[in-house]
Enzyme design. Structure first.
Site, PDB file in Angstrom:
ATOM      1  N   HIS A 233      41.136  52.239  43.942  1.00  0.00           N
ATOM      2  CA  HIS A 233      39.905  51.537  44.312  1.00  0.00           C
ATOM      3  C   HIS A 233      38.732  51.874  43.395  1.00  0.00           C
ATOM      4  O   HIS A 233      38.062  50.962  42.917  1.00  0.00           O
ATOM      5  CB  HIS A 233      39.540  51.695  45.779  1.00  0.00           C
ATOM      6  CG  HIS A 233      38.541  50.646  46.171  1.00  0.00           C
ATOM      7  ND1 HIS A 233      38.884  49.327  46.329  1.00  0.00           N
ATOM      8  CD2 HIS A 233      37.212  50.699  46.306  1.00  0.00           C
ATOM      9  CE1 HIS A 233      37.809  48.622  46.577  1.00  0.00           C
ATOM     10  NE2 HIS A 233      36.778  49.432  46.576  1.00  0.00           N
ATOM     11  N   TYR A 237      35.713  49.789  40.654  1.00  0.00           N
ATOM     12  CA  TYR A 237      34.288  50.055  40.395  1.00  0.00           C
ATOM     13  C   TYR A 237      34.055  50.442  38.946  1.00  0.00           C
ATOM     14  O   TYR A 237      32.987  50.174  38.389  1.00  0.00           O
ATOM     15  CB  TYR A 237      33.756  51.123  41.359  1.00  0.00           C
ATOM     16  CG  TYR A 237      33.568  50.542  42.728  1.00  0.00           C
ATOM     17  CD1 TYR A 237      32.501  49.685  42.970  1.00  0.00           C
ATOM     18  CD2 TYR A 237      34.467  50.785  43.738  1.00  0.00           C
ATOM     19  CE1 TYR A 237      32.354  49.100  44.197  1.00  0.00           C
ATOM     20  CE2 TYR A 237      34.329  50.200  44.971  1.00  0.00           C
ATOM     21  CZ  TYR A 237      33.260  49.348  45.197  1.00  0.00           C
ATOM     22  OH  TYR A 237      33.115  48.758  46.411  1.00  0.00           O
ATOM     23  N   HIS A 384      41.350  37.000  45.362  1.00  0.00           N
ATOM     24  CA  HIS A 384      40.163  37.859  45.476  1.00  0.00           C
ATOM     25  C   HIS A 384      39.855  38.561  44.156  1.00  0.00           C
ATOM     26  O   HIS A 384      38.740  38.512  43.655  1.00  0.00           O
ATOM     27  CB  HIS A 384      40.375  38.882  46.589  1.00  0.00           C
ATOM     28  CG  HIS A 384      39.393  40.015  46.559  1.00  0.00           C
ATOM     29  ND1 HIS A 384      38.074  39.841  46.876  1.00  0.00           N
ATOM     30  CD2 HIS A 384      39.528  41.314  46.215  1.00  0.00           C
ATOM     31  CE1 HIS A 384      37.439  41.002  46.739  1.00  0.00           C
ATOM     32  NE2 HIS A 384      38.307  41.909  46.334  1.00  0.00           N
ATOM     33  N   PHE A 385      40.871  39.223  43.571  1.00  0.00           N
ATOM     34  CA  PHE A 385      40.489  39.969  42.366  1.00  0.00           C
ATOM     35  C   PHE A 385      40.396  39.079  41.131  1.00  0.00           C
ATOM     36  O   PHE A 385      39.839  39.489  40.125  1.00  0.00           O
ATOM     37  CB  PHE A 385      41.329  41.232  42.157  1.00  0.00           C
ATOM     38  CG  PHE A 385      42.801  41.065  41.989  1.00  0.00           C
ATOM     39  CD1 PHE A 385      43.327  40.499  40.842  1.00  0.00           C
ATOM     40  CD2 PHE A 385      43.664  41.527  42.967  1.00  0.00           C
ATOM     41  CE1 PHE A 385      44.687  40.377  40.691  1.00  0.00           C
ATOM     42  CE2 PHE A 385      45.034  41.403  42.813  1.00  0.00           C
ATOM     43  CZ  PHE A 385      45.543  40.825  41.674  1.00  0.00           C
ATOM     44  N   HIS A 386      40.888  37.843  41.231  1.00  0.00           N
ATOM     45  CA  HIS A 386      40.590  36.943  40.116  1.00  0.00           C
ATOM     46  C   HIS A 386      39.139  36.453  40.182  1.00  0.00           C
ATOM     47  O   HIS A 386      38.578  36.053  39.168  1.00  0.00           O
ATOM     48  CB  HIS A 386      41.576  35.782  40.065  1.00  0.00           C
ATOM     49  CG  HIS A 386      42.857  36.170  39.368  1.00  0.00           C
ATOM     50  ND1 HIS A 386      43.913  36.742  40.017  1.00  0.00           N
ATOM     51  CD2 HIS A 386      43.209  36.129  38.051  1.00  0.00           C
ATOM     52  CE1 HIS A 386      44.883  37.021  39.138  1.00  0.00           C
ATOM     53  NE2 HIS A 386      44.479  36.659  37.944  1.00  0.00           N
ATOM     54  N   ARG A 449      52.168  37.314  47.426  1.00  0.00           N
ATOM     55  CA  ARG A 449      51.771  37.560  46.050  1.00  0.00           C
ATOM     56  C   ARG A 449      52.953  38.156  45.296  1.00  0.00           C
ATOM     57  O   ARG A 449      53.975  38.498  45.896  1.00  0.00           O
ATOM     58  CB  ARG A 449      50.585  38.519  46.005  1.00  0.00           C
ATOM     59  CG  ARG A 449      50.950  39.936  46.350  1.00  0.00           C
ATOM     60  CD  ARG A 449      49.750  40.841  46.471  1.00  0.00           C
ATOM     61  NE  ARG A 449      49.250  41.289  45.190  1.00  0.00           N
ATOM     62  CZ  ARG A 449      48.569  42.439  45.014  1.00  0.00           C
ATOM     63  NH1 ARG A 449      48.331  43.241  46.032  1.00  0.00           N
ATOM     64  NH2 ARG A 449      48.119  42.781  43.841  1.00  0.00           N
ATOM     65  N   ARG A 450      52.831  38.304  44.013  1.00  0.00           N
ATOM     66  CA  ARG A 450      53.803  38.986  43.154  1.00  0.00           C
ATOM     67  C   ARG A 450      55.209  38.436  43.293  1.00  0.00           C
ATOM     68  O   ARG A 450      56.171  39.171  43.271  1.00  0.00           O
ATOM     69  CB  ARG A 450      53.843  40.474  43.490  1.00  0.00           C
ATOM     70  CG  ARG A 450      52.513  41.150  43.411  1.00  0.00           C
ATOM     71  CD  ARG A 450      52.633  42.620  43.690  1.00  0.00           C
ATOM     72  NE  ARG A 450      51.803  43.370  42.745  1.00  0.00           N
ATOM     73  CZ  ARG A 450      51.665  44.673  42.758  1.00  0.00           C
ATOM     74  NH1 ARG A 450      52.301  45.391  43.634  1.00  0.00           N
ATOM     75  NH2 ARG A 450      50.901  45.267  41.879  1.00  0.00           N
TER      76      ARG A 450
END
Lengths: 563, 167
Positions: A233, A237, A384-386, A449-450
């Protein structure tokens, strides 16, 4: 008292250091690796979306998951780390300077990271390491895959130590001044990175390497996952904070304004340091072996990050409004319309900031104690992370590149390249909206996913997912065009743009700004609180995990197609 | 440290909503007891048959009471073992009447897997050495695809089953 007053009345504009050719070569080396990675990783991303839409099958026995591993490792670990370290070195070189010795140590960090990257890449390309970038045990990759990853991390530590040394030397020469804002931010980011990566380094050195070499028969799976997410995580950041550096301290200069508040910016970075690490359990909410109460505690700590995020949002929009109004653009939103939308150095990061609004909201959903069950490991997470990394962070990095690369190579960002950049930013945001949007919806419908293309025995649900997978392929194709354009722009800025001088835009404080409190630079205090928070969040559950651990797992290398 | 007046209002609003969100989550978790699955029961991943639930004859759907079922699953790359039917063929589909309470119990013989009854809250990591458990009431009729949603190797996308909830 009176002395203090005079001190605050005198406004010191921090001296900046010119960047020499030798330094520029160092910074450009890092940035070049980042953009080569963008091209390779982006191509892999395109292939994935095409395979998953059922359009193509990969030739020459290349496996989908091998491509997926390349995509994840090269974009999430290589591109980001190289760009960030190069960018941070440039910020440090500009604000506190770099000595010859430090520059040599910085080159050492570059080579260690590059050798590590090549080792890891070679193993993935040979099909010996299709374990994705999370390399979850007990799937076992070739030992050189782990050793390569360890080298990338060790190299980044060398870079961090060089950064600390740079600040230390500067501080000694300027005993009564506060460190430049950007140098302060780089220091925070590298402290966080080093504390966080100790977790993954421990997992790789103590668990994975001996186990993959055959010196340990089994591995404790849950311990390895917990150490990974202790790092995993803060890793996000580590990507985000350099974007924040550009937002807080560079964008104001580009739009012709000042820093909203130096102390507020520092405080938000300190809060990010506190609340980035003791939160890894929110990635492990659906795992069987962790006590739910401790999961909840880490969920609470995760949510604390809302505070510095809101502070950042306020500061940025305050800067935009103040600047606009000073220029005489009145009305409720006049200042907004008159932002320099036609300057790609502003537009690209601004679009990134806007994407962070839905991105951050999605993050709150992911981290929620119970709501996570709906989206865990579905395409929603990928969406989300894209939005966050691949849009917010990447567009900001692109925005930085438009001035940093010509500044370093002694060239100009011409109006025509600027226009191309605007087109690139729009392509990126459109492609990402289509791809990430359809990923979010597919995830809510339960799509995993994946996973490679599958009809799942021809069920109705799987048929519903396929439409969104086709939309992802369309978005992915648009994005790949964006990548080609970006790579073209970078090559042009580095080698072919007309020679000239491009500014290194660093914003200043308002002339009458309130002084920054001294305790802001009390590193012992900030590191101490961070360590305490980590100990609080991890000690008890970690002891619990070890005390109640099941028999360990032997390695499995056949499921990754490694006979 | 100086904070602008509007910024104070903004932060009070933000922190207030944060407290509210956390109170909602905490109420759900500690009052209603809706924690994510965290059973903590361990098992030897190389000898899962030592546990009664994962002996071959106990795999798949078992009716334990009126409207109460247990589903035992042994996951392995790339297969959910739901036992065999009368003809000795592997079961790929479970049929459960609407409104039943179902306890899913699953473990893995090899690597990490996922277990997601798509479109429901039944979504668990399946890790070697642990038993993952979740009880749910199947309220909505329809056909649900069970997917492995954690990468487990080259056949990951071929690892699935079907749950049909009948009227």
């Amino acid at each position: 008292m009176s002395i203090k007053k005079t001190m605050s009345a005198v406004h010191i504009i921090p001296k900046q250091f010119p960047i020499t050719k030798k330094e520029a070569r160092l910074y450009m080396a890092f940035i070049s690796v980042a953009f080569i990675s963008l091209f390779i990783g982006g191509l892999m991303g395109l292939l994935q979306t095409l395979v998953r839409s059922g359009t193509i099958t990969l030739p020459w026995g290349i496996d989908y998951y091998q491509v997926l591993t390349v995509h994840g490792v090269i974009l999430a670990l290589v591109l980001t780390t190289f760009f960030i370290i190069g960018f941070q070195f440039a910020l440090m070189g500009k604000t506190v300077g770099i000595s010859m010795k430090q520059r040599k140590a910085a080159w050492l960090s570059f080579w260690i990271m590059l050798i590590g990257t090549i080792m890891t890449a070679a193993m993935i390309l040979l099909g010996k390491a299709s374990v994705l970038y999370t390399f979850y045990a007990p799937l076992q990759a070739h030992p050189l895959f782990y050793i390569g990853l360890a080298l990338v991390i060790v190299g980044s530590w060398v870079a961090g130590i060089v950064n600390f040394r740079q600040v230390y030397v500067w501080k000694r020469a300027h005993p009564h001044e506060k460190s430049p804002l950007l140098a302060f931010m780089v220091t925070i980011n590298m402290i966080m990175w080093i504390i966080a990566s100790l977790g993954v380094a421990a997992a790789v050195l103590v668990q994975f390497i001996p186990w993959s070499l055959g010196y340990a028969e089994t591995i404790n799976v849950l311990v390895s996952r917990t150490l990974f997410w202790y790092f995993g995580h803060p890793l996000v950041y580590f990507w985000l904070l350099p974007a924040y550096m550009a937002w807080y301290a560079i964008i104001p200069k580009i739009i012709g304004g000042k820093i909203f508040s130096d102390s507020l910016a520092r405080l938000s970075f300190i809060l990010f340091l506190f609340f980035s690490i003791p939160v890894g359990f929110h990635h492990q909410l659906t795992e069987p072996g962790i006590d739910p109460v401790w999961k909840f505690i880490q969920v609470v700590l995760t949510f604390m990050v809302v505070i510095p995020t809101l502070m950042t949002a306020f500061s940025l929009f305050a800067t935009f409004e103040i600047t606009g109004r000073k220029k005489g653009f009145g009305g409720l939103f006049g200042w907004f319309r008159h932002l320099p939308w036609k300057d790609v150095r502003f537009l690209a990061p601004m679009l990134g900031m806007l994407a962070f609004i839905p991105g951050g909201a999605g993050g709150i959903i992911n981290a929620s104690h119970q709501m996570n069950a709906v989206v865990h490991n579905t395409m929603w997470v990928t969406g989300h992370f894209h939005l966050t990394v691949a849009t917010t962070v990447m567009l900001t990095f692109f925005g930085v590149s438009y001035w940093l690369i010509p500044h370093l190579t002694g060239r100009k960002l011409t109006p025509s390249i600027n226009k191309l950049g605007i087109i690139q930013s729009i392509i990126w945001i459109v492609g990402m909206a289509i791809m990430s949007g359809s990923m979010h919806i597919q995830g809510l419908l339960g799509g995993p996913r994946r996973s490679s293309y599958s009809e799942y025995g021809g069920t109705e649900q799987a048929a519903d997912w396929l439409g969104y997978q086709i939309a992802q392929a369309i978005g992915g194709t648009i994005l790949f065009i964006g990548i080609l354009l970006m790579v073209y722009i970078v090559i042009k800025l580095a080698f072919f743009a007309p020679t000239g001088k491009e500014a290194f835009p660093i914003a200043e404080e308002e002339a009458n700004a309130k002084p920054t409190p001294k305790f802001m630079e009390n590193w012992k205090l900030w590191i101490g609180i961070t360590v305490l928070l980590i100990l609080f969040a991890y000690t008890v559950p970690f002891i619990d995990i070890i005390q109640h651990s099941p028999p360990g797992s032997p390695p499995f290398d056949w499921p990754i197609g490694n006979q | 440290m100086h904070l602008h007046k509007y910024e104070k209002i903004w932060l009070i609003f933000g922190i207030g909503s944060l407290v509210l969100f956390l109170a909602v989550l905490g109420f759900g978790a500690f009052w209603k007891g809706t924690h994510p699955q965290s059973h903590g029961a361990t098992i030897d991943p190389q000898n899962i048959e030592a546990h009664e639930a994962f002996q071959p004859e106990n795999l798949g759907l078992t009716k334990v009471d009126d409207d109460k079922y247990i589903v035992n699953i042994a996951a392995s790359a790339f297969h959910y073992d739901l036992g065999v039917d009368e003809d000795g063929k592997p079961v790929k589909k479970l049929t459960i009447p609407k409104g039943s309470t179902v306890l899913f119990q699953i473990t893995t013989k090899d690597v990490v897997h996922g277990f997601n009854v798509s479109g429901t809250n039944v979504n668990m990591m399946v890790e070697p050495g642990y038993i993952s458990r979740m009880e749910t009431v199947m309220k909505k009729p329809g056909e649900y695809t069970v997917v492995c949603n954690e990468y487990c190797g080259v056949g990951h996308h071929l690892m699935y089953a079907t749950v049909e909830v009948t009227e």
